[in-house]
Motif scaffolding. Structure first.
Motif, short mmCIF file in Angstrom:
data_model
loop_
_atom_site.label_atom_id
_atom_site.label_comp_id
_atom_site.label_asym_id
_atom_site.label_seq_id
_atom_site.Cartn_x
_atom_site.Cartn_y
_atom_site.Cartn_z
N GLY A 296 0.82 -1.21 0.00
CA GLY A 296 0.00 0.00 0.00
C GLY A 296 0.85 1.26 0.00
N GLU A 297 0.19 2.38 0.32
CA GLU A 297 0.89 3.67 0.40
C GLU A 297 1.02 4.06 1.85
OE1 GLU A 297 -0.02 6.99 -2.11
OE2 GLU A 297 -0.96 5.65 -3.58
N SER B 164 29.53 -4.36 -4.68
CA SER B 164 29.16 -5.72 -4.29
C SER B 164 27.66 -5.81 -4.14
CB SER B 164 29.94 -6.16 -3.04
OG SER B 164 29.94 -5.16 -2.06
N ASP B 165 27.14 -5.95 -2.95
CA ASP B 165 25.70 -6.18 -2.77
C ASP B 165 24.85 -4.98 -3.16
OD1 ASP B 165 26.13 -8.69 -1.82
OD2 ASP B 165 25.86 -8.18 0.28
N TRP B 166 23.66 -5.29 -3.65
CA TRP B 166 22.61 -4.31 -3.85
C TRP B 166 21.31 -5.01 -3.47
CZ3 TRP B 166 18.81 -4.17 -8.06
CH2 TRP B 166 17.93 -3.08 -7.94
N HIS B 167 20.60 -4.45 -2.50
CA HIS B 167 19.34 -5.04 -2.04
C HIS B 167 18.24 -3.98 -2.05
CE1 HIS B 167 22.38 -7.42 0.32
NE2 HIS B 167 21.75 -8.37 -0.33
N VAL B 168 17.04 -4.42 -2.36
CA VAL B 168 15.83 -3.61 -2.19
C VAL B 168 14.81 -4.51 -1.51
CG1 VAL B 168 13.96 -2.38 -3.34
CG2 VAL B 168 16.29 -2.24 -4.27
N TYR B 169 14.31 -4.06 -0.36
CA TYR B 169 13.26 -4.80 0.35
C TYR B 169 12.02 -3.91 0.34
CZ TYR B 169 17.38 -6.80 2.79
OH TYR B 169 18.59 -7.35 3.12
N GLU B 170 10.87 -4.51 0.09
CA GLU B 170 9.60 -3.78 0.15
C GLU B 170 8.58 -4.59 0.93
OE1 GLU B 170 8.76 -3.13 -4.05
OE2 GLU B 170 9.35 -1.03 -3.77
N LEU B 171 7.76 -3.89 1.69
CA LEU B 171 6.70 -4.53 2.45
C LEU B 171 5.65 -5.05 1.47
CD1 LEU B 171 5.69 -5.05 5.37
CD2 LEU B 171 4.39 -2.91 5.14
#
Length: 190
Positions: A110-111, A173-180
């Protein structure tokens, strides 16, 4: 609460659990032989998590993710140590962060109105061949959820070895994206 980690086209799901020791986040990664495990205090400060070199690091004191109290413009910095759970090696860590501004952020759940938080973490984990690691992190912390609803981090170091007369190179090196992914308010929350 489910969070999705996006690495190029890779999708991994995270699960959250609370226990007497704080909060535990576990990720299934199809490319790894074991799940990625992170531990946090109830205030979401980092007790342990893998480094960009995949060493499980335990932080003393906990690595601060947010200042207290949380407010726009607040900044913080701290020097601490981390110990590798595998080798027992102790490394110095420096963190600096700032609460930037309110933003409306859209994620699959959601927002949300959220604080944008920027942190830089320096790990003195270098050796003869490379410098220490720099991790640039951005969180969108939503007070309604009492957690970040989006997280991005990128890490890099400098390869100190020259090749064919060229200067040392920055290695990303690492690249992460976390989303709910989902959010269900608990009793008494809206």
């Amino acid at each position: 609460m489910l969070v999705e980690q996006r690495l190029a086209t890779q999708h991994d799901l995270f699960g959250f659990a609370a226990d007497a020791g704080g909060l535990r986040v576990e990720a299934e990664d199809s490319r790894a032989s074991a799940p990625r495990v992170e531990r946090y205090t109830p205030e979401w400060n980092v007790l342990s998590r893998p480094s960009p070199t995949d060493e499980a690091l335990e932080f003393t004191p906990a690595l601060p993710n947010f200042p207290r109290p949380i407010r726009v413009g607040a900044s913080w910095g701290e020097d601490l140590t981390a110990r590798s759970a595998k080798s027992g090696r102790t490394i110095r860590v420096k963190v600096q962060g700032k609460m930037l501004d309110w933003e409306r952020v859209r994620v699959p759940a959601g927002e949300f109105d959220a604080f944008r938080v920027r942190r830089t973490v320096w790990l003195e984990d270098g050796d003869f061949f490379r410098t220490g690691t720099t991790v640039n992190e951005t969180d969108w912390y939503a007070p309604a959820v009492n957690h970040f609803v989006r997280h991005e981090d990128q890490s890099s170091y400098v390869n100190k070895m020259t090749t064919h007369g060229r200067a040392p190179a920055v290695v990303r090196s690492d690249w992460h994206v976390y989303e709910l992914m989902q959010y269900q308010p608990g009793p008494g929350r809206t």
